[in-house]
Design a protein around this motif. Structure first.
Motif, PDB file in Angstrom:
ATOM      1  N   TYR A  93     -61.320  52.262  10.633  1.00  0.00           N
ATOM      2  CA  TYR A  93     -62.239  52.855  11.602  1.00  0.00           C
ATOM      3  C   TYR A  93     -62.519  54.267  11.113  1.00  0.00           C
ATOM      4  O   TYR A  93     -61.596  54.992  10.759  1.00  0.00           O
ATOM      5  CB  TYR A  93     -61.611  52.885  12.989  1.00  0.00           C
ATOM      6  CG  TYR A  93     -62.295  53.795  13.981  1.00  0.00           C
ATOM      7  CD1 TYR A  93     -63.568  53.508  14.466  1.00  0.00           C
ATOM      8  CD2 TYR A  93     -61.661  54.945  14.442  1.00  0.00           C
ATOM      9  CE1 TYR A  93     -64.193  54.351  15.376  1.00  0.00           C
ATOM     10  CE2 TYR A  93     -62.266  55.784  15.359  1.00  0.00           C
ATOM     11  CZ  TYR A  93     -63.530  55.477  15.819  1.00  0.00           C
ATOM     12  OH  TYR A  93     -64.139  56.323  16.728  1.00  0.00           O
ATOM     13  N   LEU A 130     -57.778  52.042  19.440  1.00  0.00           N
ATOM     14  CA  LEU A 130     -57.823  51.970  17.977  1.00  0.00           C
ATOM     15  C   LEU A 130     -57.265  50.643  17.485  1.00  0.00           C
ATOM     16  O   LEU A 130     -57.828  50.023  16.565  1.00  0.00           O
ATOM     17  CB  LEU A 130     -57.050  53.141  17.374  1.00  0.00           C
ATOM     18  CG  LEU A 130     -56.970  53.188  15.845  1.00  0.00           C
ATOM     19  CD1 LEU A 130     -58.358  53.263  15.226  1.00  0.00           C
ATOM     20  CD2 LEU A 130     -56.110  54.370  15.391  1.00  0.00           C
ATOM     21  N   TYR A 157     -59.167  56.001   9.855  1.00  0.00           N
ATOM     22  CA  TYR A 157     -57.943  55.372  10.358  1.00  0.00           C
ATOM     23  C   TYR A 157     -57.831  54.030   9.638  1.00  0.00           C
ATOM     24  O   TYR A 157     -58.545  53.076   9.961  1.00  0.00           O
ATOM     25  CB  TYR A 157     -58.011  55.184  11.863  1.00  0.00           C
ATOM     26  CG  TYR A 157     -58.239  56.471  12.630  1.00  0.00           C
ATOM     27  CD1 TYR A 157     -57.177  57.155  13.212  1.00  0.00           C
ATOM     28  CD2 TYR A 157     -59.516  57.009  12.757  1.00  0.00           C
ATOM     29  CE1 TYR A 157     -57.383  58.339  13.907  1.00  0.00           C
ATOM     30  CE2 TYR A 157     -59.737  58.192  13.449  1.00  0.00           C
ATOM     31  CZ  TYR A 157     -58.664  58.847  14.020  1.00  0.00           C
ATOM     32  OH  TYR A 157     -58.877  60.023  14.708  1.00  0.00           O
TER      33      TYR A 157
END
Length: 246
Positions: A150, A197, A230
């Motif tokens: 991400y 996330l 990420y």
């Protein structure tokens, strides 16, 4: 069709479920390179026959590999060893360039593209004035349709006034306007994925991910890119060559 290795024996001293023993064997086979990236695993039927276990056991074992991100399911095709990226820390390259160099197909799933007022941190990182505006690009980065990371990229709006014009590669787009970064400072640390996330990356909540902050600079020294990535730690290795100073 892939063939499997039949050197599997049930460990009667192991109290874990049989499917976990099979999963550990398959995981070790993947890590040992017996199955290559993008290679299909044996079908559940073939695996059950060759390892002398039930199809339910074989299916549960493969489920474990999928949950760990080592294997991806392709509808109507089978189960395949997932991509893994080894990124040298000495080279400045885009995500798309890294994948293409390794034979993968890069892709992006866009979450948002907008021009907004720069935050205080963005002003500081990019050397912008208090009233500056930035293009903010938020997306999932894909390798052969597998979610790898991400990513949020922030570019001065003076450099990127139309973020919706960016395709798969931000660096490729910046190159068309003469704004490709030539050097970057990058910080890497581990963090545990929160619920949002984890959902984006397709990993369990709390799983460790690699958090990377990068500031890219032009030849003139102007900061032109701030990117927060990420990355799934099961898909990424970062490699650094070090030399001892005499």
């Amino acid at each position: 069709m892939s063939t499997t290795h039949t050197d599997f024996k049930v460990d009667l001293n192991d109290n874990s479920p049989l499917y976990m023993q099979v999963a550990r064997k398959l995981i070790q086979d993947v890590r040992d390179g017996r199955y290559q990236v993008d290679q299909a695993l044996p079908s559940e039927r073939l695996l059950s026959e060759q390892l002398d276990v039930s199809r339910v056991t074989a299916r549960k074992a493969i489920d474990q590999l999928v949950e760990q991100g080592l294997v991806v399911r392709r509808r109507g095709s089978g189960n395949y060893v997932a991509p893994r990226i080894e990124q040298p820390l000495s080279n400045l390259s885009s995500f798309s360039e890294q994948l293409q160099q390794r034979g993968y197909r890069p892709g992006s799933q866009w979450l948002s593209r907008s021009v907004i007022a720069a935050s205080a941190d963005e002003q500081l990182s990019l050397g912008l004035s208090p009233n500056a505006r930035v293009a903010r690009l938020e997306r999932l980065r894909l390798a052969d349709d597998v979610v790898m990371a991400y990513e949020v990229s922030v570019i001065p709006a003076s450099v990127l006034p139309r973020p919706d014009a960016v395709g798969n590669s931000l660096y490729e787009h910046l190159a068309t306007t003469g704004h490709t970064p030539v050097r970057a400072l990058q910080h890497i640390r581990a963090m545990n994925a929160g619920a949002v996330l984890a959902g984006q990356l397709g990993v369990p909540e709390g799983q460790a991910v690699l958090y990377i902050t990068r500031v890219g600079y032009l030849e003139s020294g102007q900061a032109v890119e701030l990117t927060h990535s990420y990355c799934r730690s099961d898909h990424y290795d970062f490699v650094a060559e070090m030399r001892r100073v005499a």
